[in-house]
Design a protein around this motif. Structure first.
Motif, mmCIF file in Angstrom:
data_model
loop_
_atom_site.group_PDB
_atom_site.id
_atom_site.type_symbol
_atom_site.label_atom_id
_atom_site.label_comp_id
_atom_site.label_asym_id
_atom_site.label_seq_id
_atom_site.Cartn_x
_atom_site.Cartn_y
_atom_site.Cartn_z
ATOM 1 N N ARG A 65 0.797 -1.216 0.000
ATOM 2 C CA ARG A 65 0.000 0.000 0.000
ATOM 3 C C ARG A 65 0.839 1.281 0.000
ATOM 4 N N ALA A 116 2.908 3.727 -3.597
ATOM 5 C CA ALA A 116 2.685 5.019 -4.253
ATOM 6 C C ALA A 116 3.582 6.089 -3.643
ATOM 7 N N ILE A 117 3.760 6.004 -2.337
ATOM 8 C CA ILE A 117 4.583 6.984 -1.638
ATOM 9 C C ILE A 117 6.064 6.658 -1.821
ATOM 10 N N HIS A 143 11.119 3.743 -12.017
ATOM 11 C CA HIS A 143 11.192 5.050 -11.376
ATOM 12 C C HIS A 143 12.591 5.625 -11.276
ATOM 13 N N HIS A 176 -0.039 11.064 -8.903
ATOM 14 C CA HIS A 176 0.002 9.699 -8.402
ATOM 15 C C HIS A 176 -0.864 8.767 -9.223
ATOM 16 N N ARG A 191 0.868 7.930 -12.288
ATOM 17 C CA ARG A 191 1.990 7.033 -12.068
ATOM 18 C C ARG A 191 1.515 5.624 -11.753
ATOM 19 N N GLN A 192 0.440 5.581 -10.998
ATOM 20 C CA GLN A 192 0.039 4.288 -10.462
ATOM 21 C C GLN A 192 -0.900 3.516 -11.379
ATOM 22 N N PRO A 243 -3.456 -2.436 -8.634
ATOM 23 C CA PRO A 243 -3.973 -3.783 -8.377
ATOM 24 C C PRO A 243 -5.500 -3.763 -8.390
ATOM 25 N N ALA A 286 -11.740 -2.121 0.502
ATOM 26 C CA ALA A 286 -11.239 -0.944 -0.217
ATOM 27 C C ALA A 286 -9.884 -0.504 0.327
ATOM 28 N N SER A 287 -9.664 -0.745 1.593
ATOM 29 C CA SER A 287 -8.348 -0.424 2.124
ATOM 30 C C SER A 287 -7.598 -1.691 2.502
ATOM 31 N N TYR A 298 -6.084 5.078 4.072
ATOM 32 C CA TYR A 298 -5.520 3.744 3.846
ATOM 33 C C TYR A 298 -5.979 3.106 2.538
ATOM 34 N N THR A 299 -6.782 3.808 1.765
ATOM 35 C CA THR A 299 -7.182 3.252 0.472
ATOM 36 C C THR A 299 -6.064 3.493 -0.541
ATOM 37 N N PHE A 300 -6.264 3.032 -1.731
ATOM 38 C CA PHE A 300 -5.214 3.082 -2.733
ATOM 39 C C PHE A 300 -4.644 4.497 -2.912
ATOM 40 N N ALA A 301 -3.332 4.603 -2.905
ATOM 41 C CA ALA A 301 -2.587 5.864 -3.043
ATOM 42 C C ALA A 301 -2.775 6.778 -1.830
ATOM 43 N N GLN A 302 -3.486 6.313 -0.840
ATOM 44 C CA GLN A 302 -3.634 7.008 0.438
ATOM 45 C C GLN A 302 -3.995 8.492 0.276
ATOM 46 N N GLN A 354 -2.307 12.171 1.716
ATOM 47 C CA GLN A 354 -1.710 13.144 0.809
ATOM 48 C C GLN A 354 -2.391 14.498 0.938
#
Lengths: 213, 502
Positions: A73, A76-77, A113, B105, B108-109, B114, B302-303, B365-369, B373
């Motif tokens: 998880r 991304a960071i 990256h 993000h 990028r992601q 997933p 989801a998280s 806590y979900t994707f890319a948080q 951010q």
């Protein structure tokens, strides 16, 4: 690195520690920077860093090592921190095959990256637990060879090869940098985050001079 | 800093949402997080709430001030600082930047995103906003005061030192303190004594700290876990406990299945690597934590489980456990001596209260948080306005907020402050409408402000932070105790996290 001894290098090499959660990245780092090992070190959240300065010949190299969380998880960071890294230690736990099986995925992530020229070492950690070994040394060594990676087995617990692992990576980076500076004018070849190679840092205020290969 | 009308303050008490703020993802009920969707959401909405916000603008802060002024016993006004605090944030800027980060993000992601597991309908997760009475007495609770702090850091040593922000009881006149304590406890008891507790009142009272003996019941009420009406409580508790153990029966065996074994393995290896409290390492407690976390994770796909969530179990477990153990020091308690049915109830209560907390911050806590951010971005914006000097200093030394504040958000400062301080902080968080998300932001700003001198003196952020954390912790805590009355701008943000209570 031998023939540039007249130069007073003062570099910061950014190195990242990557690999699955629980393989011992944080302990490898604390062993290298503080000669400490903790059996109950806490999970790394996001990214943390530590530095240590080593002398290579007469050059002082500050290794700025970014310890990343292995958890999916956080990717991304954490992957944002691969940018500008000139070295990487891709760590797996040699007692847990699952952490080795995903090494290829980590490598891809890294190359996505970071610069293509990044120096990468595959590190099989926890060599002190030889009875529980699940990844044969030869298998990992072959993988490393086929993928152009350096390879070592380490134990953060009993210190085996930890120093050697980091130093080998730093030397390799240093060699690349030296070669590069010989082949072209220094200004063009090295980006130093504001300062330039060989330039004395201002008194009292050391600049971070990150090399980009 | 101009006062054009488009600006809006995001004061905690203003119940209006920040324009375009990301909606919370209530895991099981919500479709999986889609960064692109969020991008549009952010772009589409900013203008909408501006007008009502404008209208409320002046009243909100004053209202807030008067509502909470009694929380500051040693009141010391600092007009300049309050004025500074009243400066509204330019939310458009905040949102724009947050938007940009999210966009970057998501770009990028996107490639290797997933597939999120399908959403599963979940049970009743809404907050019960009413409260009622109860009489509970429990032995004094004491989370280990000497808890060692983090052993690693994302900022140099001087910054990540503990916030031992409690004013040390021993430094105050003990008679005055106990008098005040007793009267506070009385107020709580009175409030809890009726057939229906006034939740608003309870919130107000809890804001400046909850006495130990009434903390378990108060936390359960504030989190909405316990119903308002006292007569409904036994049935509710029984139903919720039954429900939780039905989850276990239904899901827990699947922890070794292909679909869930990664989740379980991660939880399993993380528990020994979390808080330094020895309590958690007792086998019975470890098992409880594993069950709570595993059930929560698979019910909130989801998280799922993310490191940091595990830390959030501890305060609830410790507070609820304290009702049932003799020992002053919770770490010294032998959980295996606690009756099994009591332990079961504590486990279920902990699960539900933690779930409610997470409902408010699941986008952390979900994707890319995105929640983190966003908050880190807001923290940056906030600091750039209230303390330009520190902001510039960090900028000049290329220290990025995400670098040090990520963990502050991800673990709600639990790695930075000792457990008993977290428990005290949560008294306040739970009495705030969005305490764990929005209010926490101000606490982080206050935390950063607390270390401003050290930050400004720090010239080399590339240096290793190898100084003994224990030393700096005790120094920091001492100093903070001494200075807790002086730190005025923390007051200005109503973010004084701790008081004489703990």
């Amino acid at each position: 690195m031998g023939n540039r001894t007249e130069e007073d290098y003062n570099f910061v090499f950014k190195v990242v520690l990557i690999g699955e959660s629980g393989v011992g990245k944080t302990n490898l780092l604390s062993r290298f920077t503080r000669n400490e090992f903790s059996h109950d070190s806490r999970t790394t959240i996001g990214v943390e860093f530590s530095t240590r300065t080593v002398m290579l010949g007469t050059a002082a190299i500050k290794a700025q090592i970014w310890d990343t969380a292995g958890l999916e998880r956080y990717r991304a960071i954490t992957s944002a921190y691969y940018r500008g890294a000139v070295g990487a230690l891709l760590v797996f736990d040699l007692t847990k095959h699952q952490t080795y099986a995903v090494v290829e995925r980590w490598l891809k992530e890294l190359y996505d990256h970071a610069e293509a020229t990044i120096v990468v070492m595959l590190v099989g950690n926890k060599s002190d637990l030889s009875q529980a070994r699940e990844v044969p040394t030869e298998e990992a060594r072959m993988f490393a060879e086929n993928n152009g990676l350096l390879f070592l087995e380490t134990s953060a617990l009993d210190s085996t090869n930890v120093e050697l692992a980091f130093e080998t990576v730093l030397k390799e980076i240093f060699a690349k940098v030296s070669k590069q500076t010989q082949n072209s004018t220094r200004t063009n070849a090295i980006t130093l985050g504001g300062a330039q190679a060989g330039q004395e840092p201002g008194p009292g205020e050391k600049r971070a001079c990150c090399i980009s290969l | 800093m101009a006062s054009d009308g488009a600006r809006k303050q995001f004061w905690k008490r203003s119940n209006t949402k920040v324009p375009g703020s990301i909606q919370h993802v209530y895991g099981a009920q919500h479709p999986p997080f889609d960064p692109l969707l969020h991008g549009t959401l952010l772009k589409a909405t900013p203008k909408v709430p501006t007008t009502p916000v404008k209208a409320r603008r002046t009243s909100t802060f004053q209202e807030f001030e008067s509502n909470t002024s009694d929380a500051w016993d040693a009141s010391e006004d600092d007009d300049e600082l309050l004025a500074m605090a009243a400066e509204s944030l330019n939310t458009e800027v905040v949102m724009e930047t947050a938007n940009r980060v999210l966009r970057n993000h998501s770009q990028r992601q996107e490639r290797r995103r997933p597939p999120e597991p399908p959403a599963v309908p979940s049970g009743d997760l809404r907050l019960v906003k009413s409260v009622s009475e109860s009489h509970t007495s429990c032995p004094a609770e004491s989370a280990s005061d000497t808890a060692p702090l983090q052993r690693s850091q994302s900022l140099p040593h001087s910054v990540t030192v503990a916030l031992g922000g409690t004013s040390d009881p021993s430094t105050l006149s003990s008679s005055a303190l106990s008098e005040r304590e007793a009267s506070r406890l009385d107020k709580f008891k009175q409030l809890l004594a009726g057939p229906n507790t006034d939740l608003e009142e309870l919130r107000k009272l809890s804001w400046s700290g909850i006495p130990k003996s009434v903390r378990p019941i108060t936390w359960k009420l504030l989190s909405g876990y316990l119903p308002a009406n006292v007569e409904r409580r036994p049935a509710t508790l029984q139903r919720k406990q039954k429900e939780y153990f039905a989850f276990i029966e239904h899901y827990y065996d699947s922890r070794h299945d292909d679909a869930h074994q990664d989740t379980y393995r991660q939880i399993h290896i993380d528990i020994p690597r979390m808080s330094p409290e020895a309590l958690i390492l007792q086998p019975k407690v470890t098992e409880i934590f594993e069950r709570i976390l595993f059930i929560w994770a698979i019910r909130h796909p989801a998280s799922g489980y993310v490191q940091g969530i595990n830390d959030l179990v501890t305060p609830f477990f410790v507070v609820f456990m304290c009702e049932h153990i003799e020992e002053e020091d919770v770490d010294a308690a032998d959980v295996s001596r606690v009756p099994a049915d009591v332990l079961r109830n504590v486990e279920a209560d902990t699960y539900w209260c933690m779930s409610r907390l997470l409902d408010g911050i699941q986008d952390n806590y979900t994707f890319a948080q995105p929640g983190i951010q966003m908050k880190v971005k807001m923290l940056e914006e906030l600091v750039s306005r209230i303390d330009e000097q520190v902001h510039r200093h960090l900028e000049r030394h290329e220290v990025r907020y995400l670098q040090f504040a990520f963990r502050w958000m991800n673990n709600l400062l639990m790695r930075e402050v000792p457990l008993h301080c977290t428990i005290r902080l949560w008294d306040t968080y739970q009495s705030e409408p969005e305490g764990f998300s929005h209010f926490h932001l101000y606490v982080c700003a206050a935390f950063l402000g607390r270390w401003r001198k050290e930050i400004l003196e720090e010239r080399d952020f590339q240096e290793d932070a190898s100084v003994s954390m224990e030393d700096s912790l005790s120094d920091g805590a001492q100093e903070l105790r001494a200075s807790s009355k002086r730190t005025s701008w923390r007051k200005a943000f109503q973010a004084r996290p701790l008081c004489a209570e703990c």
